[in-house]
Design an enzyme around this catalytic site. Structure first.
Site, mmCIF file in Angstrom:
data_model
loop_
_atom_site.group_PDB
_atom_site.id
_atom_site.type_symbol
_atom_site.label_atom_id
_atom_site.label_comp_id
_atom_site.label_asym_id
_atom_site.label_seq_id
_atom_site.Cartn_x
_atom_site.Cartn_y
_atom_site.Cartn_z
ATOM 1 N N HIS A 181 0.857 -1.192 0.000
ATOM 2 C CA HIS A 181 0.000 0.000 0.000
ATOM 3 C C HIS A 181 0.896 1.247 0.000
ATOM 4 O O HIS A 181 1.959 1.237 0.636
ATOM 5 C CB HIS A 181 -0.825 0.084 1.303
ATOM 6 C CG HIS A 181 -2.111 -0.674 1.300
ATOM 7 N ND1 HIS A 181 -2.595 -1.294 2.437
ATOM 8 C CD2 HIS A 181 -3.040 -0.879 0.333
ATOM 9 C CE1 HIS A 181 -3.764 -1.858 2.167
ATOM 10 N NE2 HIS A 181 -4.059 -1.631 0.893
ATOM 11 N N CYS A 275 -2.444 2.747 9.079
ATOM 12 C CA CYS A 275 -3.429 1.759 8.627
ATOM 13 C C CYS A 275 -4.657 1.754 9.529
ATOM 14 O O CYS A 275 -5.764 1.472 9.070
ATOM 15 C CB CYS A 275 -2.834 0.356 8.632
ATOM 16 S SG CYS A 275 -1.419 0.158 7.559
HETATM 17 N N1 ARG Z 1 -3.669 -7.283 6.491
HETATM 18 C C1 ARG Z 1 -4.081 -6.069 5.858
HETATM 19 C C2 ARG Z 1 -3.985 -6.229 4.358
HETATM 20 O O1 ARG Z 1 -3.062 -6.852 3.898
HETATM 21 C C3 ARG Z 1 -3.265 -4.917 6.325
HETATM 22 C C4 ARG Z 1 -3.762 -3.604 5.829
HETATM 23 C C5 ARG Z 1 -2.905 -2.444 6.249
HETATM 24 N N2 ARG Z 1 -3.493 -1.213 5.912
HETATM 25 C C6 ARG Z 1 -2.871 -0.181 5.335
HETATM 26 N N3 ARG Z 1 -3.517 0.944 5.238
HETATM 27 N N4 ARG Z 1 -1.680 -0.286 4.832
HETATM 28 O O2 ARG Z 1 -4.813 -5.761 3.620
#
Ligand code: ARG
Length: 281
Positions: A181, A275
């Site tokens: 991300h 996150c």
């Molecule tokens: N386990 C989640 C995923 O892989 C973690 C998300 C983390 N969120 C973020 N905004 N980077 O989607």
């Protein structure tokens, strides 16, 4: 006689001003690592949910103590990643776009947040038609979005956001699966300043970012490896991982005040402070 030129070589860091924010967070009541959709997630490793809850509470409390308002969305059973509220959508004034998740494991989170946003009233909520993981991949800065693609949100989602919010979207290509991300490698510090980790981007994106933000803070490998860039700034306080020590030093030198908050238990799912935090802009 001391020359003026000598005196001017070390410029003082500019005075920073915190701006109160409105955040949405989701309690990790059902947090777990039951599947693996990013390289951080190991479903075999045990998760201490009580610790995750305590760390999350400390983060919420730290935001509030620094003058920010936090609205809390209840977590839903069967959605162990719902704590990562940043992925739930984008919210600017009355306009809200709820997310459309890439992986089926998280798909139901989109409609769950959509219902919550709709229930608040006074807002116009649309569901994203394209793959869009909200503030995980979209960072608002100075009236435009920086947007990540390559692993989750699609290039088509960038165009959809541009049309819906009537704001320019600058597309950036992510190339390292650990940093799936945009918010894992780029943090907005204020309306004109970012911190980021250049190796996580392709060359075109790196060139774009150096052009747009010549005075950006460049994070070290060590900062990136602990998701140090996954922090939240109010323009002065920067809430970030206590392990991101290089970044904290760089921030201090630039007049920001690092506020360490440990969410190590949530890191087992590949998520950090940002996150957990959706901003209502
Ligand atoms: N386990 C989640 C995923 O892989 C973690 C998300 C983390 N969120 C973020 N905004 N980077 O989607």
């Amino acid at each position: 006689m001391t020359s003026v030129a000598t005196l001017q070589t070390t410029e003082p860091a500019p005075a920073r001003r915190p701006v109160p924010r409105r955040f949405v967070m989701c309690r990790p009541d059902h947090f777990d690592v039951r599947y693996s959709i990013n390289p951080w997630m190991n479903p075999e490793a045990p998760v201490n949910r009580a610790l995750a809850l305590a760390q999350w509470d400390a983060l919420r409390e730290t935001f509030e103590r620094h003058g920010h308002r936090v609205d809390v969305v209840p977590g839903e059973p069967g959605l162990p990643d719902m704590v990562f509220a940043a992925n739930s959508g984008l919210a600017i004034g009355e306009r809200i776009m709820s997310a459309r998740f890439t992986h089926p494991e998280r798909a139901a989170e989109g409609p769950a947040f959509h219902r919550w946003f709709t229930g608040r009233g006074g807002v116009e909520v649309v569901a994203a038609a394209e793959l869009n993981e909200g503030e995980g991949d979209f960072a608002l800065i100075g009236g435009r979005f920086l947007a990540g693609t390559g692993f989750r949100s699609s290039a088509a989602a960038h165009r959809e956001v541009e049309l819906h919010f009537e704001m320019p979207v600058i597309s950036l290509e992510l190339v390292d699966p650990r940093f799936y991300h945009l918010d894992t490698v780029l943090m907005v510090l204020d309306d004109a300043t970012i911190a980021y980790y250049p190796p996580a981007f392709d060359e075109t994106s790196r060139t774009l970012l150096t052009g747009l933000f010549p005075d950006a803070i460049e994070a070290t490998d060590a900062d990136a490896a602990v998701l140090g860039l996954n922090g939240v700034s109010d323009g002065y306080h920067v809430f970030l991982s206590p392990q991101a020590t290089d970044l904290a030093a760089a921030l201090r030198a630039r007049g920001y005040l690092p506020v360490p908050v440990d969410v190590s238990e949530l890191l087992k799912a590949g998520g950090g402070i940002k996150c957990c935090t959706l901003e209502l802009h």
